[in-house]
Design an enzyme around this catalytic site. Structure first.
Site, short mmCIF file in Angstrom:
data_model
loop_
_atom_site.label_atom_id
_atom_site.label_comp_id
_atom_site.label_asym_id
_atom_site.label_seq_id
_atom_site.Cartn_x
_atom_site.Cartn_y
_atom_site.Cartn_z
N TYR A 1 0.54 -1.14 -0.15
CA TYR A 1 -0.14 0.28 -0.02
C TYR A 1 1.10 1.16 0.21
O TYR A 1 0.89 1.97 -0.62
CB TYR A 1 -0.87 0.05 1.79
CG TYR A 1 -2.05 1.44 1.51
CD1 TYR A 1 -2.27 1.41 0.71
CD2 TYR A 1 -1.15 2.14 2.65
CE1 TYR A 1 -3.98 2.94 0.85
CE2 TYR A 1 -1.42 3.63 2.99
CZ TYR A 1 -3.04 3.54 2.01
OH TYR A 1 -3.85 4.94 1.88
N VAL B 1 -8.35 1.07 12.20
CA VAL B 1 -8.36 0.72 13.49
C VAL B 1 -9.83 0.85 14.49
O VAL B 1 -10.09 0.47 15.93
CB VAL B 1 -7.40 0.64 14.65
CG1 VAL B 1 -6.81 2.37 14.55
CG2 VAL B 1 -6.73 0.12 15.83
P1 NAD Z 1 -12.91 5.33 1.37
O1 NAD Z 1 -12.76 3.98 1.28
O2 NAD Z 1 -13.85 6.04 2.03
O3 NAD Z 1 -12.86 6.07 0.08
C1 NAD Z 1 -11.80 5.25 -1.04
C2 NAD Z 1 -12.66 5.75 -2.30
O4 NAD Z 1 -12.66 5.57 -3.64
C3 NAD Z 1 -14.50 4.69 -2.20
O5 NAD Z 1 -15.41 5.87 -2.48
C4 NAD Z 1 -14.67 3.96 -2.76
O6 NAD Z 1 -15.23 3.44 -3.36
C5 NAD Z 1 -13.40 4.29 -4.11
N1 NAD Z 1 -12.96 3.75 -5.63
C6 NAD Z 1 -12.06 2.77 -5.12
N2 NAD Z 1 -11.33 2.40 -6.63
C7 NAD Z 1 -11.91 3.07 -7.00
C8 NAD Z 1 -11.43 3.06 -8.17
N3 NAD Z 1 -11.25 1.78 -9.04
N4 NAD Z 1 -12.68 4.07 -8.99
C9 NAD Z 1 -13.51 4.67 -8.98
N5 NAD Z 1 -13.60 4.40 -7.36
C10 NAD Z 1 -12.88 3.94 -6.47
O7 NAD Z 1 -11.40 5.92 2.10
P2 NAD Z 1 -11.26 6.92 2.61
O8 NAD Z 1 -10.21 6.75 4.13
O9 NAD Z 1 -11.82 8.19 2.36
O10 NAD Z 1 -9.53 7.38 1.81
C11 NAD Z 1 -8.76 8.20 0.56
C12 NAD Z 1 -8.32 8.27 0.17
O11 NAD Z 1 -7.75 9.07 0.97
C13 NAD Z 1 -6.97 7.42 0.04
O12 NAD Z 1 -6.45 7.39 -1.61
C14 NAD Z 1 -6.59 7.24 0.92
O13 NAD Z 1 -5.31 6.06 0.47
C15 NAD Z 1 -6.07 8.10 1.65
N6 NAD Z 1 -6.05 7.87 3.03
C16 NAD Z 1 -6.81 7.25 3.18
C17 NAD Z 1 -6.65 8.05 5.37
C18 NAD Z 1 -7.15 7.52 6.15
O14 NAD Z 1 -6.46 7.53 7.58
N7 NAD Z 1 -8.66 6.99 6.34
C19 NAD Z 1 -5.12 7.99 5.45
C20 NAD Z 1 -4.42 7.96 4.30
C21 NAD Z 1 -4.33 8.64 2.96
#
Ligand code: NAD
Length: 319
Positions: free
Chosen positions: A145, A184
């Site tokens: 990741y 978590v």
């Molecule tokens: P999430 O899973 O709620 O959001 C990701 C979204 O992307 C979802 O709505 C999913 O349906 C969509 N998605 C995934 N693959 C796809 C594809 N191939 N085509 C179209 N849509 C697609 O996760 P989140 O926590 O909101 O994370 C959002 C971003 O922030 C991500 O890139 C994640 O890696 C990054 N991030 C999140 C955190 C955290 O703590 N939540 C921390 C660091 C980075």
């Protein structure tokens, strides 16, 4: 007024970003394949003519190409955010993160879209020698990741230099708050709702992280966006302190009003929860603070508030 494409806009962070951009009067196009995103996260925009929600998978380059048409800036938040998945299924992160980002960059290049904001992650640093780690530290990911996010950052850097695309890379710590459905904090809530007497903790509980409330993270995102410095720029986004997983467990248990919960630890390797799990990470946010941003909550407060938000949401479904 600008028009943004928010990829993953029906997900946790993406949907809060959509709320924020629309509140500023932006036109917003959401593209999401709803793999983890949910329609209810964006449903309140249904009658807003400035918001368009499209279902599509960005692994398909034609979908990427269609989505970027007519937009000024791409906020790229679509990804598979589950670090643990990459231990067993590395190709998921290759496809959902790297291929999707490549497709978007190609679509942007061909359609002359000149700005991208990318949701990266603290996992690009791996296990830094000192914490808090600043943006100029090397990227040494220890999970697929993290490696996929580092690869995306590098692709974005190359496209920025080659084609003059303005790029803002945001390395988020653990973001928590309403609509969160992974990680978590959510995991502990679900386990404790199933069994209020026992909590399984992946790892030995001493893993260190920082947790940021989603409104603080969105505010940081907008502050970084509104204060461009370089053609390609990188910011850490986190709260200013860090806590252990044991402290997260304690905060969740307290916020749920539970007592006498027995912890069952499942450590692997040097006490982490799974191969690729980072033992200690916290981000230096001085660069962002230079722009005037300050987080309102510390980690423990952010976790406690997120627990009450999520419990409220889960209860409202049951009514
Ligand atoms: P999430 O899973 O709620 O959001 C990701 C979204 O992307 C979802 O709505 C999913 O349906 C969509 N998605 C995934 N693959 C796809 C594809 N191939 N085509 C179209 N849509 C697609 O996760 P989140 O926590 O909101 O994370 C959002 C971003 O922030 C991500 O890139 C994640 O890696 C990054 N991030 C999140 C955190 C955290 O703590 N939540 C921390 C660091 C980075």
């Amino acid at each position: 007024m600008k028009k943004a494409l928010v990829t993953g806009g029906a997900g946790f962070i993406g949907s809060h970003l959509v709320d924020r951009l629309t509140s500023k009067g932006w036109y917003v196009k959401v593209i999401d394949n709803f793999s983890s995103g949910r329609l209810e996260n964006v449903e309140h925009h249904r009658s807003n003519l400035r918001v368009e929600v499209l279902k599509g998978d960005l692994k398909d380059s034609r979908v990427a190409e269609e989505s970027v048409k007519g937009v000024d800036v791409v906020f790229h938040y679509a990804a598979n955010p589950e670090v643990r998945v990459s231990t067993t299924n590395p190709e998921i992160h290759f496809n959902e993160n790297i291929v999707v980002t490549f497709n978007l960059l190609e679509a942007m290049r061909k359609n002359d879209v000149r700005e991208i904001v990318f949701a990266s992650s603290s996992s690009v640093y791996g296990e830094p020698e000192v914490i808090p780690v600043s943006e100029d530290a090397p990227m040494r990911p220890i999970s697929v990741y993290g490696a996929s996010k580092a690869a995306c950052e590098n692709l974005i850097h190359a496209y920025s230099k080659l084609y003059g695309i303005k790029a803002l890379v945001l390395r988020y710590a653990n973001v928590v708050g309403p609509r969160l459905r992974h990680g978590v904090v959510y995991d502990f809530i679900i386990k404790l709702r199933r069994n209020a007497k026992e909590l399984e903790i992946l790892g030995d509980g001493t893993q260190v992280r920082s947790y940021i409330y989603v409104y603080d993270a969105i505010e940081a995102t907008m502050v970084a966006y509104d204060n461009p410095r370089e053609l390609f720029d990188v910011y850490n986004i986190a709260s200013e302190d860090w806590i252990t997983v044991n402290e997260v467990a304690k905060a969740v248990i307290y916020a749920m009003g539970l007592r006498s919960v027995r912890y069952v630890y499942k450590p692997v390797l040097h006490g982490v929860g799974w191969p690729g799990d980072v033992k200690r990470i916290a981000l230096d946010v001085r660069k962002l603070k230079e722009l005037g941003w300050r987080p309102r909550m510390r980690s423990r407060e952010a976790v406690a508030k997120a627990v009450s938000d999520i419990l409220h949401e889960l209860k409202s479904y049951e009514e």
